[in-house]
Design an enzyme around this catalytic site. Structure first.
Site, PDB file in Angstrom:
ATOM      1  N   ASN A   1      -3.396   5.792   6.046  1.00  0.00           N
ATOM      2  CA  ASN A   1      -4.103   6.561   7.073  1.00  0.00           C
ATOM      3  C   ASN A   1      -4.819   5.610   8.027  1.00  0.00           C
ATOM      4  OD1 ASN A   1      -6.429   5.671   5.797  1.00  0.00           O
ATOM      5  ND2 ASN A   1      -6.788   7.593   4.709  1.00  0.00           N
TER       6      ASN A   1
ATOM      7  N   ASP B   1      16.406   7.167   6.618  1.00  0.00           N
ATOM      8  CA  ASP B   1      15.142   7.294   5.875  1.00  0.00           C
ATOM      9  C   ASP B   1      15.347   7.090   4.376  1.00  0.00           C
ATOM     10  OD1 ASP B   1      13.494   7.756   7.987  1.00  0.00           O
ATOM     11  OD2 ASP B   1      13.363   9.924   7.734  1.00  0.00           O
TER      12      ASP B   1
ATOM     13  N   TYR C   1       0.837  -1.190   0.000  1.00  0.00           N
ATOM     14  CA  TYR C   1       0.000   0.000   0.000  1.00  0.00           C
ATOM     15  C   TYR C   1       0.881   1.252   0.000  1.00  0.00           C
ATOM     16  CZ  TYR C   1      -3.761   3.219   0.772  1.00  0.00           C
ATOM     17  OH  TYR C   1      -4.651   4.240   0.586  1.00  0.00           O
TER      18      TYR C   1
ATOM     19  N   SER D   1       5.692   8.964  13.303  1.00  0.00           N
ATOM     20  CA  SER D   1       7.152   8.858  13.436  1.00  0.00           C
ATOM     21  C   SER D   1       7.646   9.324  14.807  1.00  0.00           C
ATOM     22  CB  SER D   1       7.834   9.728  12.391  1.00  0.00           C
ATOM     23  OG  SER D   1       7.477   9.275  11.137  1.00  0.00           O
TER      24      SER D   1
ATOM     25  N   GLN E   1      12.077  14.552  12.332  1.00  0.00           N
ATOM     26  CA  GLN E   1      10.920  13.659  12.469  1.00  0.00           C
ATOM     27  C   GLN E   1       9.666  14.406  12.910  1.00  0.00           C
ATOM     28  OE1 GLN E   1      11.122  10.315  11.206  1.00  0.00           O
ATOM     29  NE2 GLN E   1      12.751  11.682  10.530  1.00  0.00           N
TER      30      GLN E   1
ATOM     31  N   HIS F   1      -3.998 -41.595  16.557  1.00  0.00           N
ATOM     32  CA  HIS F   1      -2.608 -41.151  16.474  1.00  0.00           C
ATOM     33  C   HIS F   1      -1.686 -42.318  16.852  1.00  0.00           C
ATOM     34  CE1 HIS F   1      -4.352 -37.161  16.500  1.00  0.00           C
ATOM     35  NE2 HIS F   1      -3.161 -36.576  16.379  1.00  0.00           N
TER      36      HIS F   1
ATOM     37  N   GLU G   1      11.085   4.539  17.842  1.00  0.00           N
ATOM     38  CA  GLU G   1      11.284   4.052  16.464  1.00  0.00           C
ATOM     39  C   GLU G   1      12.730   4.318  16.023  1.00  0.00           C
ATOM     40  OE1 GLU G   1       9.265   6.409  13.566  1.00  0.00           O
ATOM     41  OE2 GLU G   1       9.346   4.835  12.034  1.00  0.00           O
ATOM     42  N   HIS G   2      13.178   5.564  16.178  1.00  0.00           N
ATOM     43  CA  HIS G   2      14.565   5.922  15.853  1.00  0.00           C
ATOM     44  C   HIS G   2      15.264   6.379  17.111  1.00  0.00           C
ATOM     45  CE1 HIS G   2      12.143   7.064  12.225  1.00  0.00           C
ATOM     46  NE2 HIS G   2      13.040   6.285  11.645  1.00  0.00           N
TER      47      HIS G   2
ATOM     48  N   HIS H   1       7.099  15.236  10.267  1.00  0.00           N
ATOM     49  CA  HIS H   1       6.269  14.252   9.563  1.00  0.00           C
ATOM     50  C   HIS H   1       4.780  14.530   9.712  1.00  0.00           C
ATOM     51  CE1 HIS H   1       8.500  11.303   7.385  1.00  0.00           C
ATOM     52  NE2 HIS H   1       9.418  11.258   8.324  1.00  0.00           N
TER      53      HIS H   1
HETATM   54  N1  HSO Z   1      10.922   8.586   8.896  1.00  0.00           N
HETATM   55  C1  HSO Z   1       9.824   7.885   8.268  1.00  0.00           C
HETATM   56  C2  HSO Z   1      10.070   7.495   6.852  1.00  0.00           C
HETATM   57  C3  HSO Z   1      10.290   8.603   5.886  1.00  0.00           C
HETATM   58  N2  HSO Z   1      10.933   9.748   6.123  1.00  0.00           N
HETATM   59  C4  HSO Z   1       9.949   8.652   4.579  1.00  0.00           C
HETATM   60  C5  HSO Z   1      10.992  10.460   5.010  1.00  0.00           C
HETATM   61  N3  HSO Z   1      10.383   9.794   4.067  1.00  0.00           N
HETATM   62  C6  HSO Z   1       9.570   6.610   9.026  1.00  0.00           C
HETATM   63  O1  HSO Z   1       9.409   6.856  10.349  1.00  0.00           O
HETATM   64 ZN    ZN Z   2      11.354  10.539   8.079  1.00  0.00          ZN
END
Ligand code: HSO
Ligand code: ZN
Length: 432
Positions: A214, A361, A129, A237, A259, A420, A327-328, A262
């Site tokens: 979404n 990324d 997706y 993110s 981040q 069995h 996540e990061h 985002h």
């Molecule tokens: N940081 C996002 C992925 C992404 N960043 C795509 C930029 N483009 C994942 O947490």
């Molecule tokens: Zn990113």
């Protein structure tokens, strides 16, 4: 950004704040999503076309639903050559990294003739997706397709919503073509997930669905889980920077904002043993905000989910890092590799001041589809294993089975399963 001292109470409050962003909190849409899925399952293309008309204002037919070779060629005309070039360079790194994740089947032959093993088989088909509009990131197209391709998946079906004229984002098409998508369909939303999970006249059912979307897409993926496999559900993110007084505040601030931009639910957290660094980072953020195009989004995400956490010691800092399971995670301290060995929970760990998060990324090679919302405690980055499955291999010779046939019969009888027991016993009845 809120400035807090690291302690148990604050950590608990932050975690509950962050969890508010989880897709699990949007169950009020689950009914709508289930309705769409049921209709796709029942009416196939007819429902798929009707929902695409309703939500995307685009009239599709069996002849126009699939992106053609000509449309892909036209997309290349619309995309900057420099982007195509960088997609190709980045693909080399992503492929190389994921190649290392491949695992072989194995067979273990024992002296008594027994052979046990594990056979690896790629999934036959996968659906990817890709959102439309602003969040149509070509980098994510690469990250979702490459591990499937490296695993050996033959059919990779990408779905992405069209605009009202039936066009899809050109960069998405270019990235999909470069990464090796085999089929591309112009559908999005929960209806696209339904089509991939149940199949329609135009779109064949796949074995697994991956890729961000979404809240409707996330809920649809959750709802079809079990019927098909899915990747983990992506949340907003997150970045956590763990830094001491050796860190450069100019860089740390820039990385936090990377981040935060985002979306409004993104989270950016600095955990530091240096109060001075915290203060300088805040000043730097103010400076950057005047220059960045998504300042409004950043301000909102920092207000809601941005923190500067002051720790007395590095060990105390690490405790909160592991509790948040970001996540990061960036480690910008005096001995970052040593600190890394103490990290238990993080999706991706960026080490030292030249490994800023966007490197991961876009370019370094590791996957940027990572566990969010604390799920790094039990989930891994998207990887080649997500696209293969294992079959157990069992071979016993007559002698090997004879040596233990009584044991199996005892076990089976204890469970009340005499058929069995019998299926083992019949092989030795004449001999005893
Ligand atoms: N940081 C996002 C992925 C992404 N960043 C795509 C930029 N483009 C994942 O947490
Ligand atoms: Zn990113």
């Amino acid at each position: 950004m809120r400035v807090l001292k690291v302690n148990k109470e604050n950590t608990k409050n932050i975690l509950s704040d962050l969890l508010k962003r989880s897709p699990n909190n949007y169950d009020q849409y689950a009914g709508t999503v289930q309705g769409i899925l049921d209709e796709i399952k029942e009416k196939g293309d007819e429902a798929l076309f009707a929902y695409t008309e309703k939500f995307d204002k685009c009239k599709l037919t069996k002849d126009t639903i699939q992106v053609t070779e000509e449309e892909i060629k036209a997309a290349y005309e619309k995309v900057d050559d420099s982007l195509v070039e960088v997609i190709r360079k980045s693909l080399v790194n992503i492929r190389e990294y994921h190649e290392k994740q491949k695992r072989n089947s194995w067979f273990d032959a024992k002296p008594d003739g027994t052979i046990l093993g594990q056979k690896m088989t790629a999934l036959a088909s996968v659906g990817v997706y890709v959102p439309g509009g602003k969040a149509a990131y070509p980098s994510s197209v690469l990250m979702n397709i490459v591990p499937a391709k490296v695993a050996g998946v033959e059919k990779i079906v990408m779905v992405t919503p069209p605009n009202k004229d039936g066009e899809v984002t050109p960069a998405t098409l270019v990235a999909a073509n470069e990464a090796g998508a085999t089929h591309i369909y112009k559908v999005g939303g929960a209806q696209a997930i339904g089509a991939l999970a149940y199949g329609t006249e135009s779109i064949e059912k796949v074995d697994k669905i991956v890729g961000p979307g979404n809240i409707y897409v996330a809920l649809a993926k959750k709802a079809v889980y079990g019927h098909v496999s899915i990747d983990s559900i992506a949340g907003p993110s997150e970045i956590l920077v763990l830094a001491d007084d050796t860190a450069n505040p100019h860089y740390v601030a820039a990385d936090l904002l990377s981040q935060a931009e985002h979306d409004e639910l993104a989270s950016a957290i600095l955990v530091t043993t240096s109060k001075t660094l915290g203060e300088k980072v805040q000043e730097e953020i103010e400076g950057y905000l005047k220059k960045l195009s998504r300042a409004e989004i950043i301000e909102k995400s920092l207000e809601n989910f941005g923190y500067i956490l002051e720790a007395e010691t590095l060990d105390e800092a690490l405790e909160v890092v592991n509790a948040i399971a970001s996540e990061h995670l960036e480690i910008v301290t005096a001995n970052p590799f040593e600190v890394m060995t103490k990290v238990r929970n993080a999706g991706a760990i960026f080490i030292g001041e030249y490994s800023s998060e966007p490197l991961g990324d876009y370019f370094a090679g590791p996957n940027h589809v990572l566990p969010t919302n604390g799920t790094a405690k039990f989930f891994s980055p998207l990887n080649v294993d997500d696209f293969v499955k294992k079959s157990s291999i069992i071979y016993y010779s007559k002698d090997a089975l004879k040596a233990i046939h009584n044991d199996i019969e005892t076990f089976a009888k204890a469970e009340g399963l005499t058929a069995h027991a019998n299926s083992i016993a019949v092989r030795f009845e004449e001999e005893e």
